[in-house]
Design a protein around this motif. Structure first.
Motif, PDB file in Angstrom:
ATOM      1  N   GLY A 296       0.788  -1.227   0.000  1.00 26.60           N
ATOM      2  CA  GLY A 296       0.000   0.000   0.000  1.00 26.60           C
ATOM      3  C   GLY A 296       0.813   1.266   0.000  1.00 26.60           C
ATOM      4  O   GLY A 296       0.263   2.366  -0.092  1.00 26.60           O
ATOM      5  N   ASP A 297       2.139   1.153   0.109  1.00 24.77           N
ATOM      6  CA  ASP A 297       3.008   2.330   0.149  1.00 24.77           C
ATOM      7  C   ASP A 297       3.677   2.610  -1.195  1.00 24.77           C
ATOM      8  O   ASP A 297       4.536   3.494  -1.276  1.00 24.77           O
ATOM      9  CB  ASP A 297       4.097   2.149   1.214  1.00 24.77           C
ATOM     10  N   ASP A 298       3.346   1.850  -2.225  1.00 22.33           N
ATOM     11  CA  ASP A 298       3.958   2.003  -3.553  1.00 22.33           C
ATOM     12  C   ASP A 298       5.471   1.853  -3.489  1.00 22.33           C
ATOM     13  O   ASP A 298       6.214   2.571  -4.162  1.00 22.33           O
ATOM     14  CB  ASP A 298       3.592   3.361  -4.174  1.00 22.33           C
ATOM     15  N   ALA A 299       5.925   0.911  -2.672  1.00 21.66           N
ATOM     16  CA  ALA A 299       7.365   0.690  -2.515  1.00 21.66           C
ATOM     17  C   ALA A 299       7.926  -0.094  -3.691  1.00 21.66           C
ATOM     18  O   ALA A 299       7.268  -0.972  -4.251  1.00 21.66           O
ATOM     19  CB  ALA A 299       7.643  -0.064  -1.218  1.00 21.66           C
ATOM     20  N   THR A 300       9.158   0.234  -4.067  1.00 17.46           N
ATOM     21  CA  THR A 300       9.920  -0.544  -5.037  1.00 17.46           C
ATOM     22  C   THR A 300      11.036  -1.238  -4.274  1.00 17.46           C
ATOM     23  O   THR A 300      11.919  -0.576  -3.710  1.00 17.46           O
ATOM     24  CB  THR A 300      10.515   0.354  -6.133  1.00 17.46           C
ATOM     25  N   VAL A 301      10.985  -2.564  -4.209  1.00 11.10           N
ATOM     26  CA  VAL A 301      11.926  -3.339  -3.400  1.00 11.10           C
ATOM     27  C   VAL A 301      13.078  -3.808  -4.275  1.00 11.10           C
ATOM     28  O   VAL A 301      12.871  -4.425  -5.317  1.00 11.10           O
ATOM     29  CB  VAL A 301      11.227  -4.536  -2.735  1.00 11.10           C
ATOM     30  N   GLY A 302      14.299  -3.505  -3.830  1.00 13.56           N
ATOM     31  CA  GLY A 302      15.487  -3.917  -4.558  1.00 13.56           C
ATOM     32  C   GLY A 302      15.994  -5.273  -4.100  1.00 13.56           C
ATOM     33  O   GLY A 302      15.438  -5.897  -3.195  1.00 13.56           O
ATOM     34  N   PRO A 303      17.082  -5.761  -4.685  1.00  9.80           N
ATOM     35  CA  PRO A 303      17.634  -7.068  -4.315  1.00  9.80           C
ATOM     36  C   PRO A 303      18.332  -7.020  -2.958  1.00  9.80           C
ATOM     37  O   PRO A 303      18.785  -5.966  -2.512  1.00  9.80           O
ATOM     38  CB  PRO A 303      18.632  -7.357  -5.442  1.00  9.80           C
ATOM     39  N   LEU A 304      18.413  -8.177  -2.322  1.00  7.72           N
ATOM     40  CA  LEU A 304      19.122  -8.312  -1.051  1.00  7.72           C
ATOM     41  C   LEU A 304      20.603  -8.513  -1.334  1.00  7.72           C
ATOM     42  O   LEU A 304      20.980  -9.376  -2.129  1.00  7.72           O
ATOM     43  CB  LEU A 304      18.563  -9.507  -0.271  1.00  7.72           C
ATOM     44  N   SER A 305      21.450  -7.722  -0.687  1.00  7.16           N
ATOM     45  CA  SER A 305      22.891  -7.856  -0.904  1.00  7.16           C
ATOM     46  C   SER A 305      23.433  -9.040  -0.112  1.00  7.16           C
ATOM     47  O   SER A 305      22.788  -9.548   0.810  1.00  7.16           O
ATOM     48  CB  SER A 305      23.626  -6.579  -0.481  1.00  7.16           C
ATOM     49  N   ARG A 306      24.642  -9.472  -0.446  1.00  3.74           N
ATOM     50  CA  ARG A 306      25.247 -10.610   0.261  1.00  3.74           C
ATOM     51  C   ARG A 306      25.648 -10.251   1.680  1.00  3.74           C
ATOM     52  O   ARG A 306      26.008 -11.120   2.469  1.00  3.74           O
ATOM     53  CB  ARG A 306      26.462 -11.137  -0.510  1.00  3.74           C
ATOM     54  N   PHE A 307      25.565  -8.969   2.025  1.00  2.00           N
ATOM     55  CA  PHE A 307      25.872  -8.526   3.385  1.00  2.00           C
ATOM     56  C   PHE A 307      24.609  -8.395   4.240  1.00  2.00           C
ATOM     57  O   PHE A 307      24.656  -7.883   5.354  1.00  2.00           O
ATOM     58  CB  PHE A 307      26.606  -7.183   3.351  1.00  2.00           C
TER      59      PHE A 307
END
Length: 343
Positions: A240-251
């Protein structure tokens, strides 16, 4: 099914709306009487192009009010010239030194002016919680104080989930640090997954409460995380927040972006250095007087003593509370402090 409550605090000078879900504050809406209505989210205005900047592919718009000009991004192939009249709508309220972000609705006519105001606090509460009647009076004032305290905070420990959470905004981004609070009798392996899930949920809630947007960097617990699982948890938390989720880093670092919509709570209440503004301190006095009057309807008069500049700013607002409320300028009271006495 989650339980939703809303609160409406209509204090002279400022209206606040609070949304709580399952006993936790989720939104704090603040609108002040002296804020330009042209800058409110959703407001439609006729504006005049002050300057068109080809480098930014945007135009700066005079909306016919005090404060910074509006910022209108231009699409590919779009162009405007200084002096042109356009009709626009606010898509993001002003923040820091930036004016409100706008979208173009079409050509306009006449002088810069407001065409239609954006939603007021009651309308926004109805949108956030359809069919829920807002609670008013003493409970609403207390909810607004409690929601403000959490919105201006930087995190908390949630013992029920063994979660130690910090959420802080910098100039560049919002930093979220999720830690597992090791408590006796807790299974650490199960606790890490729960801490990440609830950490994302509570971080999303606190960001909504503060009215923030932009880049969010989340430092999760653990190093052997399932990227697909983390992505799904983030999408659920920020639904509901119109978020764009990126990839999870190896850290174990997750990045996402949220669109700006409203002016942050701390910018409404505070000066750039972080001190409460004169307008905020004046309204603090008015709200405290009103709270006392609502709690005790038998006492004939309540008097607030505060610093002279705060008294001058608060006087016209206190007058609207009626004859039971009085104000006294007292140079011995430090700025930001005040005393309410029963007469």
């Amino acid at each position: 099914m989650s339980e939703v409550e809303t609160f409406l605090d209509d204090t002279p000078g400022e209206v606040r709306g609070v949304v709580a879900r399952d006993g936790r504050f989720e939104r704090l809406i603040i609108q002040r009487e002296d804020d330009p209505p042209q800058h409110r989210l959703g407001a439609r205005s006729v504006g005049r192009v002050i300057e068109a900047d080809a480098a930014f592919r945007a135009a700066f718009i005079d909306l016919g009010c005090e404060g910074p000009s509006g910022f209108l991004p231009l699409g590919k192939g779009e162009s405007l010239r200084a002096g042109e009249i356009v009709e626009v709508e606010v898509t993001a309220e002003r923040r820091e030194a930036k004016g409100p972000a706008l979208k173009r609705l079409g050509a306009g006519e006449g002088k810069p002016r407001l065409v239609a105001p954006g939603p007021d606090v009651i309308e926004r509460l109805r949108y956030a919680a359809t069919g829920v009647e807002p609670i008013r009076g003493v409970a609403a004032i207390q909810a607004s104080w409690d929601a403000e305290e959490e919105a201006l905070g930087s995190g908390d420990v949630f013992a029920e989930w063994a979660l130690d959470l910090a959420v802080q905004r910098t100039r560049a981004l919002i930093a979220v640090d999720i830690d597992y609070a090791r408590l006796p009798g807790r299974d650490a392996r199960k606790g890490l997954a729960q801490a990440n899930r609830q950490g994302l949920n509570q971080a999303a809630r606190m960001i909504r409460l503060s009215g923030w947007g932009g880049l969010v960097a989340v430092d999760l617990v653990g190093t052997t995380l399932d990227p697909a699982q983390v992505t799904e948890m983030a999408k659920t938390a920020f639904a509901g927040d119109d978020a764009t989720v990126g990839p999870l880093s190896r850290f174990g670092l997750l990045q996402l972006t949220l669109p700006w919509r409203t002016r942050p709570v701390e910018e409404i209440l505070n000066e750039p250095a972080g001190r409460r503004s004169l307008a905020t301190r004046a309204i603090d006095v008015v709200r405290r007087l009103r709270h006392g009057m609502l709690c005790d309807t038998a006492t004939p008069r309540f008097t607030a003593r505060c610093a002279p500049d705060e008294a001058a700013a608060a006087a016209p607002l206190v007058a609207r509370l009626g004859p039971r409320a009085t104000l006294r300028a007292d140079p011995s009271v430090p700025p930001g402090r005040f005393v309410v006495e029963e007469d």
